[in-house]
Motif scaffolding. Structure first.
Motif, mmCIF file in Angstrom:
data_model
loop_
_atom_site.group_PDB
_atom_site.id
_atom_site.type_symbol
_atom_site.label_atom_id
_atom_site.label_comp_id
_atom_site.label_asym_id
_atom_site.label_seq_id
_atom_site.Cartn_x
_atom_site.Cartn_y
_atom_site.Cartn_z
ATOM 1 N N LYS A 176 -87.446 102.048 -48.216
ATOM 2 C CA LYS A 176 -87.469 103.007 -47.112
ATOM 3 C C LYS A 176 -88.819 103.712 -47.005
ATOM 4 C CE LYS A 176 -83.261 102.450 -45.565
ATOM 5 N NZ LYS A 176 -83.025 101.913 -44.200
ATOM 6 N N VAL A 177 -89.366 104.105 -48.169
ATOM 7 C CA VAL A 177 -90.674 104.767 -48.164
ATOM 8 C C VAL A 177 -91.741 103.836 -47.595
ATOM 9 C CG1 VAL A 177 -92.535 105.677 -49.624
ATOM 10 C CG2 VAL A 177 -90.169 106.375 -50.030
ATOM 11 N N LYS A 178 -91.656 102.541 -47.971
ATOM 12 C CA LYS A 178 -92.604 101.567 -47.442
ATOM 13 C C LYS A 178 -92.489 101.457 -45.925
ATOM 14 C CE LYS A 178 -94.089 96.771 -47.915
ATOM 15 N NZ LYS A 178 -93.839 95.458 -48.588
ATOM 16 N N ALA A 179 -91.222 101.467 -45.421
ATOM 17 C CA ALA A 179 -91.017 101.378 -43.973
ATOM 18 C C ALA A 179 -91.588 102.597 -43.269
ATOM 19 C CB ALA A 179 -89.520 101.237 -43.672
ATOM 20 N N VAL A 180 -91.370 103.762 -43.861
ATOM 21 C CA VAL A 180 -91.908 104.984 -43.268
ATOM 22 C C VAL A 180 -93.437 104.936 -43.235
ATOM 23 C CG1 VAL A 180 -92.180 107.466 -43.589
ATOM 24 C CG2 VAL A 180 -89.931 106.424 -43.851
ATOM 25 N N ASN A 181 -94.047 104.491 -44.328
ATOM 26 C CA ASN A 181 -95.503 104.402 -44.370
ATOM 27 C C ASN A 181 -96.050 103.451 -43.308
ATOM 28 O OD1 ASN A 181 -95.957 106.220 -46.448
ATOM 29 N ND2 ASN A 181 -95.695 104.680 -48.048
ATOM 30 N N GLU A 182 -95.373 102.300 -43.144
ATOM 31 C CA GLU A 182 -95.827 101.337 -42.147
ATOM 32 C C GLU A 182 -95.745 101.920 -40.742
ATOM 33 O OE1 GLU A 182 -93.367 97.977 -42.854
ATOM 34 O OE2 GLU A 182 -94.571 97.217 -44.526
ATOM 35 N N ARG A 183 -94.634 102.596 -40.444
ATOM 36 C CA ARG A 183 -94.468 103.150 -39.108
ATOM 37 C C ARG A 183 -95.389 104.346 -38.878
ATOM 38 N NH1 ARG A 183 -87.855 102.375 -38.648
ATOM 39 N NH2 ARG A 183 -87.969 100.119 -38.349
ATOM 40 N N ALA A 184 -95.621 105.114 -39.932
ATOM 41 C CA ALA A 184 -96.571 106.222 -39.813
ATOM 42 C C ALA A 184 -97.978 105.696 -39.543
ATOM 43 C CB ALA A 184 -96.559 107.064 -41.085
ATOM 44 N N THR A 185 -98.322 104.574 -40.191
ATOM 45 C CA THR A 185 -99.625 103.953 -39.956
ATOM 46 C C THR A 185 -99.757 103.481 -38.524
ATOM 47 O OG1 THR A 185 -99.774 103.256 -42.264
ATOM 48 C CG2 THR A 185 -101.205 102.126 -40.681
ATOM 49 N N LEU A 186 -98.718 102.829 -37.993
ATOM 50 C CA LEU A 186 -98.732 102.385 -36.603
ATOM 51 C C LEU A 186 -98.894 103.561 -35.652
ATOM 52 C CD1 LEU A 186 -95.935 99.649 -36.588
ATOM 53 C CD2 LEU A 186 -98.372 99.287 -36.176
ATOM 54 N N PHE A 187 -98.154 104.656 -35.946
ATOM 55 C CA PHE A 187 -98.243 105.843 -35.101
ATOM 56 C C PHE A 187 -99.648 106.431 -35.141
ATOM 57 C CE2 PHE A 187 -96.521 109.306 -32.739
ATOM 58 C CZ PHE A 187 -97.178 110.433 -33.178
ATOM 59 N N ARG A 188 -100.224 106.486 -36.348
ATOM 60 C CA ARG A 188 -101.567 107.053 -36.484
ATOM 61 C C ARG A 188 -102.609 106.204 -35.755
ATOM 62 N NH1 ARG A 188 -101.715 106.991 -41.473
ATOM 63 N NH2 ARG A 188 -103.038 105.176 -41.850
ATOM 64 N N ILE A 189 -102.507 104.876 -35.900
ATOM 65 C CA ILE A 189 -103.459 103.977 -35.234
ATOM 66 C C ILE A 189 -103.375 104.123 -33.721
ATOM 67 C CG2 ILE A 189 -103.980 101.543 -34.787
ATOM 68 C CD1 ILE A 189 -103.174 100.980 -37.687
ATOM 69 N N THR A 190 -102.132 104.170 -33.209
ATOM 70 C CA THR A 190 -101.946 104.308 -31.761
ATOM 71 C C THR A 190 -102.494 105.642 -31.257
ATOM 72 O OG1 THR A 190 -99.936 102.995 -31.986
ATOM 73 C CG2 THR A 190 -100.268 104.107 -29.893
ATOM 74 N N SER A 191 -102.206 106.702 -32.001
ATOM 75 C CA SER A 191 -102.700 108.024 -31.595
ATOM 76 C C SER A 191 -104.223 108.062 -31.611
ATOM 77 C CB SER A 191 -102.135 109.102 -32.531
ATOM 78 O OG SER A 191 -100.735 109.100 -32.518
ATOM 79 N N ASN A 192 -104.816 107.516 -32.690
ATOM 80 C CA ASN A 192 -106.277 107.499 -32.770
ATOM 81 C C ASN A 192 -106.896 106.678 -31.648
ATOM 82 O OD1 ASN A 192 -106.411 109.119 -35.023
ATOM 83 N ND2 ASN A 192 -106.446 107.430 -36.473
ATOM 84 N N ALA A 193 -106.230 105.563 -31.305
ATOM 85 C CA ALA A 193 -106.751 104.732 -30.218
ATOM 86 C C ALA A 193 -106.806 105.508 -28.912
ATOM 87 C CB ALA A 193 -105.884 103.484 -30.062
ATOM 88 N N MET A 194 -105.752 106.290 -28.650
ATOM 89 C CA MET A 194 -105.724 107.067 -27.418
ATOM 90 C C MET A 194 -106.785 108.171 -27.451
ATOM 91 S SD MET A 194 -102.510 108.894 -25.543
ATOM 92 C CE MET A 194 -102.648 109.461 -23.848
ATOM 93 N N ILE A 195 -106.884 108.846 -28.582
ATOM 94 C CA ILE A 195 -107.888 109.911 -28.713
ATOM 95 C C ILE A 195 -109.288 109.347 -28.545
ATOM 96 C CG2 ILE A 195 -108.929 111.557 -30.330
ATOM 97 C CD1 ILE A 195 -106.091 111.927 -31.506
ATOM 98 N N ASN A 196 -109.547 108.225 -29.219
ATOM 99 C CA ASN A 196 -110.874 107.611 -29.129
ATOM 100 C C ASN A 196 -111.172 107.121 -27.725
ATOM 101 O OD1 ASN A 196 -111.490 107.989 -31.839
ATOM 102 N ND2 ASN A 196 -110.492 106.106 -32.457
ATOM 103 N N ARG A 197 -110.137 106.622 -27.044
ATOM 104 C CA ARG A 197 -110.331 106.156 -25.675
ATOM 105 C C ARG A 197 -110.741 107.314 -24.769
ATOM 106 N NH1 ARG A 197 -112.071 101.718 -23.439
ATOM 107 N NH2 ARG A 197 -111.306 101.434 -21.312
#
Length: 706
Positions: A176-197
């Motif tokens: 479960k912790v691994k799943a949370v980390n993976e989804r948190a990473t996806l969320f962070r990447i997506t958020s950063n992409a929007m901010i950087n854009r």
């Protein structure tokens, strides 16, 4: 036919050209269309239906051939296309077509009735507007996609967190912790992409134009960055890249997804930034923690600090022709040109000079350093930072009246207090003294200025001094030249250029800085500053590079490896950010482009001297939006000052006739003495102002206001 969009009209010329983008991707193939006096480009022909990557109006453009295949088009600073054709014949076809289109567009513009031209938008304006609307629509679609992805990944992350909280045993916790980390990473990447854009589009109007900050430079030392294959040539004022970016080991991975690559480059660059900006907090509330991050102060730490304003009244919309006022003033001194407040900003020169201490934390940090070379690097970064707010500030500060003063006590937040006095009127000169945490800074400021018609040039006079209490290191420097362009036609813009030598008179260390002037035909990064810190023998110890309106990076020289083409090869440590500009407050362009500190400089305060700039009535009326009244009061103040000067001149004539010496005007809080370092006469602060403020004894102050 005239209402059709450029790509729907019959193009005068169209075809493939290679356009310079950046050092990661170099020249990229783009589809160009020349129509109706506009040159537009796209990534491919199919893109013409929905997204234009950039357009340049040829009416005000300069077309410059570089060699057999390369040529440059620039419209005066806002846009520059560096282009390359397949051969000389193809290049000449394009250059000829562009020159003809430019001449035709100019004829059309000049043939229109002048009154109608002012009131009715031209076809070129319509086409530019339509192109911009399409471009904005495409960017909005990109941001909408990012927003949808953020919602999707955010929901998935929340679901995983809920599942993790509901676990009753630890048997599935690892998965479960691994799943949370993976989804948190996806969320962070997506958020950063929007901010950087968002940041990318806000910084660069052309999404292909992400220029590397270190391109196209020259110098005298060759610098190697360890472990990254970085070699740089640098003199006392410049660096040359012969490999990858200055502090960035990134390389272009693929051109199949250009926008993703740009986002990755931005992320890599910004991952090393040493500060963040919270628009809801003033810059001084962001301090660096021991681990290198920035932390916001708790509310309890701010107790006892004065709550200051963060905005001023918006600038009213007053129209006035600058040319109608200045056409008869070409060649005159700026201080002798009568100017209405319409071209001012509601600050005096005394206050504007105090604004230089916005980044005083650089001096605080330098005061604690034992390494004199690193200390010099931070002093250099501080001198450069003083120009940051001028990048979009073209308003003229009020000329101080003789005897006008300004105090700024910011010991509760910035840790310094500063006092400035206008000590001479002809020539205009002010003296300033500032006391900080472990340092003292003072300077005299005067200037020589000439209005040349197209531009106004300001050459600062006087020397700035800085002394660190713990070591006694004494630094001096002179400011560089400032030029205000497009005085008559176009948008005003400011450039600083020239060379500056910062000298440590105790150790003999020197930092030579070069502010590179902007040129239409240069590939240099605009507003670029380069430099090198040397010891008294001339050995390089630090190299510096950046821009005076954004940030400065520095790298320590760790070794030398002979020479290349007669230039010593230097090896440097990994560069670090010495200074980075704070972002301005929201909607600052409506407030004369003031920073938060600038908004606070003219804030009313009790207990100040009656000669303080904050009590000047015309300046206060202007800030409050009463410009007509401000202009009337300004005339009365200037007449009073002239009357006082005439009276003083009459007294001098009478004293001369009677054989008595006439002392002339003497400043109230400064005294002219001989500078022990330079040997020049200089006004030295006597320290009595703060005593008088404590006692509220202002008997020595003249009555200079109405």
């Amino acid at each position: 036919m005239g209402d059709l969009k450029p790509q729907q009209q019959e193009a005068e010329m169209k075809g493939w050209l290679h356009k310079w983008t950046n050092y990661l991707k170099g020249y990229q193939k783009r589809w160009f269309v020349l129509s109706n006096g506009l040159l537009s480009y796209y990534r491919n022909q199919a893109e013409m239906a929905h997204s234009c990557r950039g357009t340049i109006n040829l009416v005000s453009a300069v077309i410059h051939t570089v060699d057999s295949s390369n040529f440059i088009i620039s419209n005066g600073g806002t846009q520059t296309f560096h282009l390359k054709a397949t051969n000389e014949i193809e290049r000449q076809r394009w250059v000829t077509a562009l020159e003809l289109a430019k001449a035709r567009a100019i004829r059309i513009t000049e043939s229109e009735d002048e009154e109608d031209y002012d009131l009715v938008p031209t076809q070129s304006d319509k086409n530019e507007l339509q192109t911009m609307l399409k471009l904005l629509s495409a960017k909005l679609e990109d941001l909408t996609t990012c927003n949808n992805l953020i919602i999707k990944h955010g929901t998935a992350l929340q679901r995983s967190l809920t599942e993790l909280e509901q676990l009753e045993t630890g048997s599935d916790s690892t998965a479960k912790v691994k799943a949370v980390n993976e989804r948190a990473t996806l969320f962070r990447i997506t958020s950063n992409a929007m901010i950087n854009r968002i940041q990318l589009e806000a910084t660069y109007s052309d999404d292909d134009e992400f220029y590397d900050a270190e391109e196209h430079t020259t110098g005298e030392f060759l610098v190697t960055l360890p472990g990254k294959g970085h070699r740089r040539t640098c003199s006392g004022m410049s660096l040359q890249s012969e490999g990858q970016g200055y502090a960035d080991g990134a390389s272009s991975e693929s051109d199949t997804d250009l926008e993703s690559e740009e986002a990755r480059v931005i992320t890599r660059r910004r991952s090393n930034q040493e500060e963040y900006y919270d628009p809801n907090q003033p810059s001084w509330m962001c301090e660096k923690s021991e681990n290198g991050s920035f932390e916001q102060h708790e509310a309890t730490e701010n107790e006892g600090k004065r709550k200051r304003r963060t905005s001023i009244p918006e600038r009213p919309n007053y129209s006035l022709s600058l040319w109608s006022i200045m056409k008869n003033c070409i060649g005159k001194e700026l201080t002798k040109i009568p100017m209405p407040v319409n071209f001012n900003e509601p600050l005096s020169t005394l206050q504007r000079l105090t604004e230089e201490y916005e980044y005083s934390e650089l001096l605080d940090k330098a005061a604690k350093m034992e390494d004199s070379y690193e200390q010099m690097a931070y002093v250099a970064a501080y001198t450069i930072s003083s120009y940051a707010t001028t990048s979009n500030r073209s308003g003229k500060p009020f000329n101080p009246l003789l005897g006008e003063t300004y105090e700024c006590d910011r010991t509760d937040d910035y840790g310094w207090r500063c006092f400035t006095e206008q000590v001479s009127h002809h020539p205009p000169m002010l003296a300033q003294h500032c006391e900080g945490k472990g340092w003292t800074c003072w300077q005299e400021f005067s200037m020589s200025s000439k209005f040349r018609g197209k531009y106004l040039q300001i050459i600062p006079l006087g020397i700035a001094h800085l002394v660190f209490t713990s070591t006694g290191h004494h630094y001096t420097w002179r400011k560089v030249t400032t030029t205000v362009h497009n005085i008559i036609v176009g948008k005003l813009w400011v450039d600083h250029h020239g060379e500056m030598d910062i000298v440590n008179h105790m150790t003999g260390d020197k930092c030579h800085l070069k502010f590179i002037p902007y040129s239409y035909f240069s590939r240099e990064t605009p507003r670029k500053v380069t430099g090198v810190v040397t010891d008294k023998e001339g050995t390089a110890n630090w190299v510096l590079q950046g821009t005076w309106d954004h940030k400065i990076e520095g790298a320590r020289v760790v070794g030398s490896e002979g020479s290349v083409r007669g230039k010593p090869v230097l090896e440097t440590a990994t560069p670090k950010v010495l200074w980075k500009r704070y972002m301005p407050p929201r909607e600052y362009e409506k407030m004369y482009n003031f920073t938060e500190l600038a908004c606070q400089l003219n804030e009313p305060e009790e207990g100040i001297a009656p000669t303080d700039s904050r009590l000047r009535p015309d300046q206060r009326l202007m800030e409050e939006g009463f410009w007509d009244e401000a202009n009337q009061v300004k005339v009365l103040l200037e007449e009073k000052q002239r009357a006082t000067r005439r009276k003083r001149e009459q007294e001098a004539e009478m004293s001369t006739a009677e054989g008595r010496p006439y002392p002339g005007y003497e400043p109230i809080w400064f005294k002219k003495e001989t500078d022990p370092v330079t040997g020049n006469p200089v006004h030295i602060f006597q320290g009595k102002y703060w005593e008088s403020k404590t006692k509220q004894d202002w008997s020595a102050c003249p009555n200079i206001f109405l």
